[in-house]
Design a protein around this motif. Structure first.
Motif: not given
Length: 664
Positions: A541-546
């Motif tokens: 949900l924060d688009d950091d790849g995790r």
């Protein structure tokens, strides 16, 4: 209608140690105002840090009252949960402690607010032995004689009802566990001591004319018409309020029924009120808690002497369901961010649209085409028919599965898509391609540990039970499963929520993408605090790849935990390959996420990029030196239009290119 007493007896809460290591809890994802809620909320406001604005203390049916500091201002409040404020009260355990009905009053006239908590242990008094800016709580037996007369579910309200300079008490009664007064009446206690040393003695003259309001009585006292005496609003286990204007004097109240609060909604059958100047305009607004936890604000749009109340939904927004929430994600509206659906106890399938962005979500609960597979729905997004849009498969309390086929935004229920799959009670589906053959296999969690079953997909959505693929996995009571690659190593791991114990089991896949081996590894979840009927879901949900954890629970809440530990790209440890290879992305066509696999036989600088059909570079996925090995890179294309795209691997002197299709 479920009573508060019933909910108390049958709800369970177990709490794990919480720290910010593998995961960070961020409440503002699903509670933008900072205030999270639990069932049967009882709000009260007071300036506990003496900074000129009102902080919030929130009672509930769980084990502890909660404190939310106002980090905004008197006119624009913003709240932040502080778990240290009442930690000393509960440090010795919960057996003789309350959490239901907090009240704040300066009971010893020393210039700071003391705390009283009503509940199933009567009234508990915690004297503030700190200061007006830094509270410290010390228990004493101030209400020992009062507790002999009020039963085991009392709700206190304090005010100087006889104008003698000290604080008196009205207690509303509830459903006592072990006998006591009738539920729904108010009992008065006059302070016959001093402002510094109160002594409370029963005096029914303080409540003359106040009837039994039914089951429970939740009194709130405030001077609503600015005539220097206290008026009385009574919430209850019912859909309406009882309001009594004081037509007597400041020293001798006379309670006269009044319809001022007839404008309040009548949907919620349980209401616990308090008054506070929430918007800093010098008049009193109404805030009340409800059985499902939501807080309602009715702003005083009149004057300090002639109040008028109107609903204001800008405060205390919380995204939740009526119970048994879950979380499944997809870019359903094709706007480049992840939307979600949740199950519920009675609301059916709940659609929660993301009106924010891929890295900063802002969720809004909306109606979702009246899809209702039955009570205790448990829906997941899946492109079941491989036509490029999202269908929905849901379990329910009957133990079966229902497919809702999406045809250009119109959903059609198909109850025959899963013939022979009936686990008897409480079905919860989870899909993943566990044998790496290009189709989605199915695990159905059940209410009984022996009813959970795994099915292999033959490629045509024909499902056959398989008893070996999940060897080593132990299914608990109330299995709520979900597959996800949590550690970004290119294979599916398994998480299982449980009915009881408020816990989640994590089975790490220590095998391969095609031949999984399941290893229990609950150390990963030490940072997670889960409630009853924990139902995990995952999405970046924060688009950091995790992939982050979104936890649904029995009370309908949704809690967000940011993933701090996973690498931001997928790197599969394997034997050193013998040649350069760029594989076809999977799935293909895709919407909006696909995975691109490549391998390199030696350490070299690698660049992997995506291009449109005209050759314009859209996104660089890898741009660094990589060691020899096999790699799996996730590509999210939620913000792109449907069409043909190219992906190109440059590794040393090698250049490899393939085509992929985004189909929305």
């Amino acid at each position: 209608m479920v009573s508060k007493l019933f909910s108390l007896l049958f709800s369970v809460l177990f709490v794990f140690n919480l720290n910010a290591q593998n995961w960070t809890r961020i409440d503002t994802i699903f509670a933008p105002g900072g205030v999270t809620v639990k069932d049967f909320t009882a709000p009260v406001f007071g300036d506990l840090d003496d900074d000129g604005d009102f902080d919030l203390v929130l009672g509930n049916i769980d084990l502890e009252v909660e404190y939310f500091e106002n980090i905004g201002s008197a006119s624009q409040p913003k709240f932040l949960k502080d778990e240290t404020m009442f930690a000393s009260i509960y440090a010795g355990g919960y057996q003789f402690i309350n959490s239901d009905y907090p009240a704040l009053a300066d009971l010893d006239a020393d210039g700071d607010l003391d705390l009283v908590i009503g509940g199933y242990n009567g009234l508990k008094h915690y004297k503030n032995t700190g200061s007006s800016t830094s509270a410290e709580w010390t228990f004493d037996s101030l209400f020992a004689n009062v507790n002999e007369e009020i039963g085991t579910d009392p709700r206190p309200a304090f005010a100087d009802l006889d104008d003698d300079g000290d604080i008196d008490l009205i207690v509303g009664t509830g459903e006592s566990l072990f006998g006591g007064p009738d539920a729904g009446i108010c009992i008065g206690f006059r302070n016959t001591g001093t402002p510094q040393s109160p002594v409370f003695e029963r005096d029914d003259a303080l409540v003359t004319g106040i009837p039994d309001v039914g089951l429970n009585a939740y009194p709130a006292l405030a001077d609503l018409d600015n005539d220097q005496d206290y008026d009385l609003l009574i919430g209850r286990d019912g859909a309406t309020f009882y309001y009594y204007k004081n037509t007597g004097t400041p020293s001798s109240p006379v309670w006269t029924s009044n319809n001022l609060f007839s404008v309040v909604e009548t949907t919620n059958y349980w209401k616990d009120p308090t008054f506070v100047d929430l918007d800093g305009d010098s008049d009193l607004d109404l805030v009340y808690g409800t059985a499902n936890g939501n807080l309602y604000v009715y702003e005083n749009t009149g004057t300090i002497s002639s109040p008028q109340f109107a609903y204001n939904n800008s405060y205390f927004k919380v995204i939740k369901t009526d119970g048994y929430s879950s979380a499944s994600f997809a870019d359903f509206d094709n706007d480049g961010d992840l939307d979600m659906i949740s199950g519920s106890a009675l609301e059916g399938i709940v659609y929660i649209r993301n009106d924010g962005t891929a890295s900063s979500p802002s969720f809004t609960k909306t109606n979702f085409l009246s899809l209702n597979p039955g009570t205790f729905a448990s829906p997941v997004f899946i492109d079941f028919d491989n036509d490029g849009d999202y269908d929905i498969v849901s379990g329910n309390n009957m133990g079966t599965l229902i497919l809702y086929e999406n045809n250009n935004g119109t959903f059609t229920a198909n109850t025959n898509a899963f013939p022979g799959i009936d686990i008897g009670w409480g079905s919860i589906p989870a899909f993943a391609d566990l044998d790496d053959d290009g189709d989605e296999d199915l695990l159905v969690g059940g209410d009984d540990p022996n009813t959970s079953k795994f099915y292999l997909n033959d490629g045509n959505n024909n499902f056959t039970e398989n008893t070996t693929m999940l060897a080593g996995v132990s299914f608990p009571r109330g299995t709520s499963p979900v597959f996800t690659d949590i550690d970004n190593d290119g294979d599916y791991d398994l998480f299982i929520g449980k009915t009881f114990g408020g816990a989640i089991d994590f089975y790490e896949n220590t095998g391969t993408r095609k031949e999984p081996v399941w290893q229990l590894n609950n150390a990963l979840l030490e940072d997670i605090s889960a409630d009853q009927n924990a139902h995990p879901g995952f999405a970046d949900l924060d688009d950091d790849g995790r992939k982050d954890l979104i936890l649904g629970e029995y009370n309908g809440n949704l809690t967000f935990y940011k993933n701090n530990f996973a690498p931001t790209s997928v790197e599969t440890v394997a034997e050193i390959p013998e040649e350069f290879l760029l594989e076809q992305n999977y799935p293909n066509p895709f919407n909006p996420v696909t995975e691109i696999r490549f391998q390199i036989p030696a350490s070299t600088f690698v660049k992997l990029s995506v291009y449109d059909i005209l050759g314009n570079e859209i996104k660089t996925l890898v741009n660094e030196v990589k060691n020899a090995g096999s790699y799996n890179i996730r590509f999210y294309a939620g913000n792109l239009a449907s069409g043909i795209y190219l992906y190109k691997l440059k590794a040393g002197d090698i250049v490899l290119t393939k085509k992929m299709i985004l189909q929305k």
